[in-house]
Design an enzyme around this catalytic site. Structure first.
Site, PDB file in Angstrom:
ATOM      1  N   HIS A  96      -9.582  13.072  -3.174  1.00  0.00           N
ATOM      2  CA  HIS A  96      -8.541  12.149  -2.694  1.00  0.00           C
ATOM      3  C   HIS A  96      -9.068  10.730  -2.460  1.00  0.00           C
ATOM      4  CE1 HIS A  96      -5.008  14.861  -1.704  1.00  0.00           C
ATOM      5  NE2 HIS A  96      -5.942  15.724  -2.069  1.00  0.00           N
TER       6      HIS A  96
ATOM      7  N   ASP B  53      -2.540   7.635   1.024  1.00  0.00           N
ATOM      8  CA  ASP B  53      -2.428   8.886   0.311  1.00  0.00           C
ATOM      9  C   ASP B  53      -1.060   9.470   0.669  1.00  0.00           C
ATOM     10  OD1 ASP B  53      -2.637  11.814  -0.193  1.00  0.00           O
ATOM     11  OD2 ASP B  53      -4.733  11.364  -0.629  1.00  0.00           O
TER      12      ASP B  53
END
Length: 448
Positions: A18, A114
């Site tokens: 991520h 994110d």
């Protein structure tokens, strides 16, 4: 750096790939907006891993609390650090953002997070700034999370017999996806914190100013078209590896010189990412299949897992095999000698295989792996899933022989080359991803 014209806070989910995926996006934006300050908020370990000696003029890393007790020692339970982190959000990010604002002397004018951090929407609303969410996976997995409630409702109406094989034909572009392909937390394990967070994310994303994907529109046109009806703005700007020029990572294990010694399209590259390790029995079965198939192989395998390989395997295959603890995957996949990628089918690995036209053998494990695997095998037809989804000697040998066969192997190669061609066109100046990135730049420039 020049005078700061505007300030964007970047908030990461500091696990797996991520942070690095989000940093790649920020690097592209920072290069085109040199007067914009990007404050990159992540845990100390995550920042150390992805910045490691790298410095950027207008990107500043800031450490936020990981929620772990002092002196914590990781014992193998991957859920433990994730749950500890989830317990301290969003307070840790608010503290990090205050530090970043104090140092920059400029208030944050936009949140880039994110997508998993759905609290970004509420925080942005309270601040009176826009929220841009970045989805690290592919369009298929994003669609599943946006359709969680309809999926749960439909599954509840299906009888127990053959439920797992039922398809999601009621969702555009998902007619080949089966219920058994769904990630945990959609129709089972609903009590998991991650499941709750992803459900909330699916409900919140329609409020985002834009949702950005490391993908390209042509790969899943029906799904993208549907997503555009549910989100304010959907911007596919990838594949990032084709759009972003990065210096090659050091090949400390000598993978590339080793590959140079092999024939074109002859080597099987094996990697299950940086987090996953196959069960010992499957590692042994994979080794047995590789040895029996007599295919040259390059295997990225953690040192501690080598003890699970069959006795004498390394010695018997040393002439045509190389096992390393880490491989520069992009350079490996780009090498002309590599013909097969044996993978867990995580989105980054799938997209990288497409970008370099390497057909896949998939052994999916968790999260979006099963969805991506289904797309690889049944929708794009650029690879195969190992028999029963588990690495066995016979099943893996069958998959290897299939990909190396003249007929099926050639068909898969031709299909993935077509996808590669469309990916390259997408990032070119007039391509769909390039145009979407310009829209993202305009949003950043206007709000940042």
């Amino acid at each position: 750096m020049a005078t700061i014209s505007s300030h964007i806070a970047v908030m990461t989910f500091p696990f797996s790939s991520h942070p690095s995926a989000l940093l790649n996006l920020v690097r592209r934006l920072a290069a085109s907006a040199p007067t914009v300050r990007f404050s990159f908020l992540s845990t100390a370990k995550s920042n150390q891993d992805i910045f490691s000696g790298q410095q950027y003029d207008n990107i500043r890393p800031y450490d936020v609390s990981d929620g772990l007790p002092e002196g914590f020692i990781f014992a193998g339970n991957v859920h433990e650090p994730v749950e500890a982190f989830m317990n301290v959000i969003p307070g840790n990010f608010k503290a990090g953002m205050q530090e970043a604002e104090a140092e920059a002397g400029v208030k944050v004018g936009c949140l880039l997070t994110d997508a998993f951090l759905a609290f970004g929407g509420e925080m942005a609303e309270a601040m009176g700034v826009p929220w841009i969410a970045f989805w690290i996976g592919g369009p298929c997995s994003l669609s599943v999370h946006l359709h969680t409630d309809p999926i749960r409702s439909t599954v509840g109406d299906i009888g127990t017999a053959h439920k797992a094989e039922q398809t999601l034909k009621f969702i555009p572009g998902m007619s080949k996806i089966q219920i058994c392909d769904l990630p945990e937390g959609i129709v089972d394990h609903l009590e998991m914190p991650i499941a709750h967070a992803l459900h909330v994310m699916g409900l919140k994303l329609p409020e985002a100013t834009a949702v950005v994907l490391n993908s390209y529109e042509e790969i899943d046109l029906a799904i993208i078209t549907d997503l555009k009806t549910k989100l304010k703005k959907v911007l596919s700007v990838g594949p990032s590896i084709l759009a972003l020029s990065s210096p090659p990572k050091p090949d400390e294990s000598g993978c590339l010189p080793w590959l140079d010694k092999h024939k074109v399209a002859s080597v099987a590259y094996i990697s299950f990412g940086t987090i996953l390790v196959a069960p010992p029995s499957e590692l042994a079965a994979l080794a047995e299949a590789i040895e029996a198939s007599r295919v040259p192989y390059l295997w990225s395998l953690p040192d501690h897992s080598r003890r699970h390989l069959p006795q004498g395997f390394l010695e018997r295959t040393s002439i045509r095999g190389l096992i390393v603890s880490w491989a520069p995957q992009l350079q490996v996949l780009a090498h002309t000698s590599v013909s097969i990628h044996i993978t867990h089918s995580g989105w980054n690995s799938v997209l990288e295989s497409i970008s370099y036209a390497v057909p896949m053998i998939c052994r999916p494990f968790f999260a979006d792996n099963m969805l991506n695997c289904r797309m690889v095998e049944d929708v794009w037809e650029i690879g195969v899933r190992v028999e029963d989804g588990i690495l066995t000697k016979s099943g893996t040998m069958k998959a290897i022989q299939l990909l190396l066969s003249d007929d099926k192997g050639k068909e898969l190669k031709e299909n993935i080359m077509l996808l590669q061609e469309s990916a390259v066109k997408a990032v070119e100046s007039n391509g769909s991803s390039a145009k979407n990135f310009e829209i993202l730049e305009d949003i950043i420039g206007f709000y940042g």
